[in-house]
Design an enzyme around this catalytic site. Structure first.
Site: not given
Ligand SMILES: *[C@@H]1O[C@H](CO)[C@@H](O)[C@H](O)[C@H]1NC(C)=O
Ligand SMILES: *[C@@H]1O[C@H](CO)[C@@H](O)[C@H](O)[C@H]1NC(C)=O
Ligand SMILES: *[C@@H]1O[C@H](CO)[C@@H](O)[C@H](O)[C@H]1NC(C)=O
Length: 839
Positions: A231, A403, A193
């Site tokens: 994230h 996600s 990520d």
């Protein structure tokens, strides 16, 4: 400065994989990846090409990275071309003859994270208001679970995805698994990520430095840097947030968590390939919540090096058991995007995970497709996932999109690996498929598969029930190794009628074929195909198995205006899991909109992947090349099947398919010749047609051979007869098979009057295609000296003489290798354009 010299000083054993990583300088340097013959020394290649050998490409055997100062030219391509020319005139040996693939690296746009920031209505902040008696009981249970496990994390009660006291049952059903002491101990998940905050108090105790690397800034710690590098940390928290007094807990709170940072800058295919194999003996699960843009327009697959890395991971990662890749299905459902247009989510090597919300509903963003295996919880219905954030003691309550679903699944798989570290990558897929719980049965468009499981393109096999999955894992019997059967390319070359009609082509798979291919029962099915079309989004493709189970391989996408059609695109389905595969497979291509954008169905290629019959005969799949589907290198079979039966006008049928040669039972064979002669499609019913009575199709369909069936619906008269009969047939079939599937799109409805008119009207544009297409190359391979070939080559800007030389060369390895190289160049150029849209 080179990283490895620094690492050498540090002298830590675990840095072995990191020590091969050199910092890149994209401003000043060009990078090339070369796949070399194992006997070819990279140092000599470097000298010959005037490049610097940077070292091996991650874990990919015989792949090396080279560099030189930046310039426009692809110096390797030029040198290899020159060498080929000389080899033909002069011959002899040259170290460059050992180059099997060469690819100049280009920075591609960043992949898109699949997070959605949901609206934050007040409703769920204090669930207490909504309590009724069962909810009171649930809250009490939540408290007792926390007490029993010593959970003091301040936001544990907000983590409804772990225990939902409001919508009871809408959580991952994990608490009784924790109570058994299964909390992810000894399992490792890597979050691929934008970074991972290893200094967060909620993550640092579980942080796995050995498995972590920052490919964007070339350093060991994948620390978040950019303001939106949050994230990855949020995903990591869902998996492995420590049970302590910070935020909440991860679903596998004793697991180890690694960060592999690739999303914060543009990277090359070479680095992405290294990242996807990074520390792959220790990182067991790779959680990937990103992909090509979910804009309903993109159709993007990983480049050849990344494909090789993923295959390498399932073959060699985790001690040969195979790395577990988990991918988020994508957030483009509102754009009519579909996870079969994304080559990561539709890879057979990844477990594709979609989302449901805290009410168990399908959230507007979560993409559907036939490659989606399972769903789990994420944002929607006014709430999101509550997890760790970047910072020493920071929490986040708005994590969402697919996600957030993928890491939750990855964490659950970590629980499985704690008790069953011996499961292979395919065992894990079986386990997930077998234990998922169907939800939303009324509107979920479920169909029952051959093995009695339910499948929905919206929810895959259902939602993950952690308890069910882990319980089943305890006694799961490992499956035998993988085997596969490839059909020959099935050449169609027919215009696709517009409207509700479809163009259907069948292929018969016999028991003998699967026996020869050592395939016992199916797992994945892939279909590679070529379609020329002026507006790709008008197309849909369905695959109907011998057991009449239907995969919607491709669906219409209103925003997809690309004039490219499908170029060797591979769709994937998990819908046929457990079928024998024996019988007639039918593909139905529709051009759903009556407009000036029309097209031609060129060819397709069916691949059946499954469990082997005889494990001792199983082999490992060779590394993919760009030419796999072109099939240049295969021996022509000696068996031909009789051509079309008598009374049918020979439309461009697959008249002479080759049976599989016995020496390559598992590989496709090439047709004896192309069937380009385009006769008008006046198919009339064939007296011989009834011989295909075993088929599910109405028997009046013209049949061309026992192996293939082909029919089109061109003539109006035929359509009328056919539609009424088929209507009845489908009605029966549908009642039988699809009672729960109100919107099955594969059937051929009777034409509405206005649609019939539309067929004949409509300004049609000029003839198709001036440009180069890969399908053309495909045919070149079999039709040496055809006109198309010369045209093709001239398009490439090369000189024809060289091509002729190439074509007339023997079929030896060198030629294949060199040709492959040529292709890579093309691929690269194509890629550059395709990746523009990425974030
Ligand atoms: C959840 O787990 C419990 C055991 O804790 C089990 O009895 C139940 O069947 C599981 N599934 C659901 C949907 O509750
Ligand atoms: C931890 O995992 C490794 C590899 O999966 C395995 O070999 C080892 O036995 C496990 N250790 C424990 C204590 O379960
Ligand atoms: C598409 O339409 C054009 C214009 O009417 C026609 O010339 C062409 O043959 C059509 N192509 C196909 C594949 O139907």
């Amino acid at each position: 400065m080179r990283l490895h010299s620094i690492l050498g000083l540090v002298g830590l054993g675990y840095l072995a994989s990191a020590s091969n990583l050199h910092a890149r300088n994209y401003e000043a340097q060009d990078y090339y990846v070369l796949h070399l013959d194992p006997t070819t020394p990279p140092s000599q290649v470097a000298v010959k090409l005037g490049l610097t050998h940077e070292g091996p490409l991650g874990e990919l055997q015989d792949h090396h990275v080279f560099s030189c100062h930046k310039q426009e030219e692809d110096v390797v391509h030029t040198a290899l071309k020159e060498r080929r020319r000389r080899k033909r005139s002069i011959g002899g040996y040259d170290v460059l003859d050992g180059v099997k693939l060469a690819q100049k690296q280009k920075l591609k746009a960043r992949m898109e994270k699949r997070g959605i920031i949901p609206p934050r209505p007040a409703g769920y902040a204090s669930p207490i208001e909504e309590r009724q008696t069962p909810e009171e009981a649930a809250v009490a249970k939540q408290a007792s679970v926390a007490a029993a496990l010593g959970i003091q994390d301040p936001i544990f009660n907000e983590q409804w995805h772990l225990f939902n006291p409001v919508q009871i049952g809408h959580d991952v059903n994990v608490t009784d698994i924790w109570m058994q002491g299964i909390t992810g101990h000894n399992a490792t998940v890597a979050i691929v990520d934008d970074g991972l905050d290893m200094y967060s108090d909620d993550l640092k105790d579980n942080y796995f430095a050995e498995g972590s690397y920052d490919f964007n800034d070339n350093q060991l710690e994948p620390k978040p840097v950019l303001s939106d590098d949050k994230h990855g940390t949020r995903c990591a928290g869902e998996v492995s947030a420590v049970k302590n007094n910070v935020c909440g807990v991860g679903v596998a709170w004793d697991s180890k968590i690694a960060g592999i940072r690739i999303l914060s800058k543009m990277i090359t295919d070479a680095d992405e390939a290294i990242a996807m194999n990074y520390a792959y003996q220790k990182n067991q699960i790779y959680s990937c919540s990103w992909g090509p843009p979910d804009d309903g327009r993109s159709m993007d697959a990983p480049g050849i090096l990344i494909k090789r890395a993923m295959l390498n991971a399932v073959q060699n990662g985790r001690g040969g058991l195979g790395s577990i890749y988990v991918f988020a299905s994508g957030n483009g459902a509102m754009n009519e995007d579909n996870c079969n247009f994304d080559g990561y989510t539709n890879s057979i090597y990844s477990i594709t995970v979609g989302a449901i919300d805290r009410k168990g509903l399908h959230p507007y963003y979560s993409e559907k497709c036939s490659a989606q295996l399972v769903v789990t919880y994420s944002s929607g219905s006014g709430d999101a996932i509550h997890t760790t954030d970047v910072g020493t003691n920071a929490c986040y309550s708005g994590h969402g999109g697919t996600s957030a679903a993928a890491p939750l699944a990855a964490g659950i798989f970590a629980l499985v690996l704690q008790i069953r570290p011996d499961l292979t990558w395919r065992d894990m897929q079986y386990l997930v498929m077998q234990t998922a719980l169907p939800i939303d049965l009324e509107t979920g468009e479920w169909q029952t598969t051959s093995i009695g499981r339910k499948f929905s393109h919206t929810f895959g096999y259902g939602k993950i029930d952690t308890w069910a999955t882990v319980e089943a894992a305890k006694t799961f019997q490992n499956v035998k190794p993988q085997a596969w059967y490839y059909s020959p390319w099935i050449h169609v070359n027919q215009a696709i009628p517009q409207g509700d009609q479809g163009l259907a082509v069948s292929f018969e798979v016999t028991a003998d074929m699967l026996m020869a291919a050592n395939v016992e029962r199916l797992e994945h099915v892939t279909v590679s195909m070529n379609i020329d079309h002026k507006r790709r989004g008008d197309l849909s493709v369905d695959l109907v198995s011998p057991d009449k189970v239907i995969s919607h391989l491709s669906v219409t996408r209103r925003l997809d205006t690309a004039a490219e059609g499908y170029n060797d695109w591979t769709f994937m389905s998990v819908v046929h899991w457990g079928e024998s595969g024996i019988g007639t497979w039918t593909i139905i291509v529709k051009d759903t909109v009556v407009n000036e954008f029309n097209g031609t169905f060129i060819d397709w290629h069916l691949k059946l992947w499954g469990e082997s019959i005889d494990a001792s005969k199983a082999t490992l799949l060779p590394m993919p090349s760009e030419h796999d589907d072109d099939n240049h290198d295969l021996v022509v079979s000696t068996t031909t099947i009789a051509g079309a039966t008598t009374s049918v006008t020979p439309v461009a049928t697959p008249t002479s398919l080759m049976a599989n040669p016995t020496d390559h039972p598992d590989r496709p064979t090439k047709p004896t010749g192309t069937t380009d002669e385009e006769t008008s499609a006046t198919a009339t019913s064939s007296p011989a047609a009834t011989t295909s009575a075993s088929s599910w199709l109405p028997s009046f369909f013209p049949t061309f051979s026992s192996k293939t069936q082909f029919w089109i619906y061109g003539a109006a008269a035929l359509i009328l007869i056919f539609c009424s009969a088929l209507g009845i047939y489908l009605y029966m079939a549908r009642r039988k098979r699809l009672r729960n599937n109100p919107r099955d799109e594969w059937e051929f409805d009777l034409l509405e009057e206005d649609e019939t008119e539309g067929l004949t009207g409509g300004g049609k544009k000029g003839t198709k295609k001036g440009g180069k297409r890969r399908a053309g190359e495909l045919y070149d391979a079999f039709a040496a000296g055809s006109d198309e070939e010369s045209e093709e080559y001239l398009d490439e800007g090369g000189d024809e003489r060289e091509k002729k030389l190439y074509e007339s060369d023997d079929e030896g390895k060198h030629v294949i290798g060199e040709d492959e190289d040529e292709e890579e160049g093309d691929h690269n150029e194509k890629n550059q354009g395709e990746h523009l849209l990425r974030k």
